[in-house]
Structure formats: structure tokens, C-alpha cells
Enzyme design. Sequence first.
Site, PDB file in Angstrom:
ATOM      1  N   SER A  28       0.700  -1.299  -0.414  1.00  0.00           N
ATOM      2  CA  SER A  28      -0.313   0.057  -0.408  1.00  0.00           C
ATOM      3  C   SER A  28       1.153   1.402  -0.407  1.00  0.00           C
ATOM      4  O   SER A  28       2.247   1.013  -0.003  1.00  0.00           O
ATOM      5  CB  SER A  28      -0.508  -0.211   1.214  1.00  0.00           C
ATOM      6  OG  SER A  28      -0.164   0.307   2.114  1.00  0.00           O
ATOM      7  N   SER A 157      12.128  10.717   5.768  1.00  0.00           N
ATOM      8  CA  SER A 157      11.013  11.222   6.392  1.00  0.00           C
ATOM      9  C   SER A 157      11.043  12.846   7.137  1.00  0.00           C
ATOM     10  O   SER A 157      12.308  12.883   7.063  1.00  0.00           O
ATOM     11  CB  SER A 157      10.146  10.818   7.210  1.00  0.00           C
ATOM     12  OG  SER A 157       9.521  11.167   8.612  1.00  0.00           O
ATOM     13  N   TYR A 170      10.098   7.581  16.607  1.00  0.00           N
ATOM     14  CA  TYR A 170      10.173   7.087  14.457  1.00  0.00           C
ATOM     15  C   TYR A 170      10.883   8.209  14.327  1.00  0.00           C
ATOM     16  O   TYR A 170      11.875   7.747  13.332  1.00  0.00           O
ATOM     17  CB  TYR A 170       8.700   7.797  14.218  1.00  0.00           C
ATOM     18  CG  TYR A 170       8.119   7.550  12.777  1.00  0.00           C
ATOM     19  CD1 TYR A 170       7.959   6.755  12.865  1.00  0.00           C
ATOM     20  CD2 TYR A 170       8.109   8.999  12.376  1.00  0.00           C
ATOM     21  CE1 TYR A 170       8.331   6.667  10.941  1.00  0.00           C
ATOM     22  CE2 TYR A 170       8.356   9.305  10.912  1.00  0.00           C
ATOM     23  CZ  TYR A 170       7.729   8.255  10.171  1.00  0.00           C
ATOM     24  OH  TYR A 170       7.450   8.283   8.723  1.00  0.00           O
ATOM     25  N   LYS A 174      14.327   7.785  11.924  1.00  0.00           N
ATOM     26  CA  LYS A 174      14.667   8.591  10.073  1.00  0.00           C
ATOM     27  C   LYS A 174      16.398   9.397  10.578  1.00  0.00           C
ATOM     28  O   LYS A 174      16.830   9.359   9.115  1.00  0.00           O
ATOM     29  CB  LYS A 174      13.339   8.647  10.108  1.00  0.00           C
ATOM     30  CG  LYS A 174      11.826   8.051   9.982  1.00  0.00           C
ATOM     31  CD  LYS A 174      12.746   7.041   8.717  1.00  0.00           C
ATOM     32  CE  LYS A 174      10.896   6.700   8.606  1.00  0.00           C
ATOM     33  NZ  LYS A 174      11.625   5.444   7.062  1.00  0.00           N
TER      34      LYS A 174
END
Length: 213
Positions: A28, A157, A170, A174
Amino acid sequence: MEAISCKLKVFCLSCQDSKTVLVTGSSSGIGAAMCFEVARRGARRVVMLSRNREGMERVRDGIVKELSGWDGSIEIYPCDLSSPSSRRSAVSSVLSSGPVDVLVNNAGYSQRSGFLDLGVSGVRSIFEVNFFAGVDLLEMCLPSIRGRGGSVIWVGSAQGMLPLPGRSGYAASKHAVAGFVGSVRAELEGEVDVAVVNPGYVRTNLSVNAVGE
């Protein structure tokens, strides 16, 4: 899907001309759009890795339906990227079927909780998918990529540059990607094109699957 795909065109230039492209997190979102785009640009072999077999099958069927004149192949490898043994087994199977030209480390998951709720174990689990899985795949695929003058694309990100509250694990993962990729890029200069891409906010399932509420 088409809107996301348009954003990715600039990142797919090295994925055309009969290349084999391996994309993680391809059931996805950005990974799925990347598979559409590299097939559209003439990749010979698109290799999909994700734990969601049904999602990958839907993406594969969509590519085949939309690109009726494309004569490449799509391979699906269900894989739990949080498991070192699962990801190494999957990539071994991929390489046994032929070399890889381009590796797209896209898989990852996010966070919607403070550090005290997440805890050290939560940070480790995020790093396992967002960072160490990609390092593992790079180590396995690099001899093939290096020998063919290929490319490595790592999806980072904006939070790898601008941390936000509730994103400690998170954002840290990154940041780690950015530092790792920068060093590897310098080491492989002239042999392999290595890039980290930091997209802005894109409508995907990342938030739905995030750790925390």
C-alpha cells in the site's frame, strides 16, 4: 494511487530500462505507488516484499490491469520485516531467482505516543523495521547492486529532520537512516547511487498502523 505516483516520478529515474527493482512495504501507500511507477518506466522485474500478501496481490493485479502492454514480471514475497530470519529468508529467495539492480527500502511504521508510553522496547521495535531491516537488506543485496552499477533508495521522513512530540522512536529511526545513508553514499560514490528521500505528508496507512493511539 495516481497522486502518490506522480510525486515519486523523480525518484524512479534509475529504475527503468529493464531493471530488477525490489520494493519493501509494497502492499500500500508509497511502496505500492513505487511499484506502479517503476513498472510504468519499464522495469523488467518488480519484486514486492510485505507482510500483507493480499495487499500485494491487489497491487500486482492493478499493475497488470493498468499496464496491459508491459511485458515485465511481478514477484510477491510475504515477509515479516521485523523478523531477521523472515527477511533474510525472503531476500535469499529473491536473489536465488536473479540479481537485484535497485533496492527501495520503504517499509516502516510510525508512532502516536509519548516516550513513557512507548518505552525502550517500543523504540527497539520501531528501529527493527525502520532501520535494521533496511540495513540487513542492503547487506544482502549490495554485492548484486554493486556489480550492476545499481541504486539504493531509502524512504526517510521529514521527521528525520524535524522531530515532533509523540514521535520519539520514529523520528530517531529516521535520523539514523539519514546518518547511515550519508556515510554509505560516500563509501560507494562512483559505484552505486545511494539516496534518502524525505517525503512530506502523504495519505497512506502509516498513521493507521502506528504504535499508540
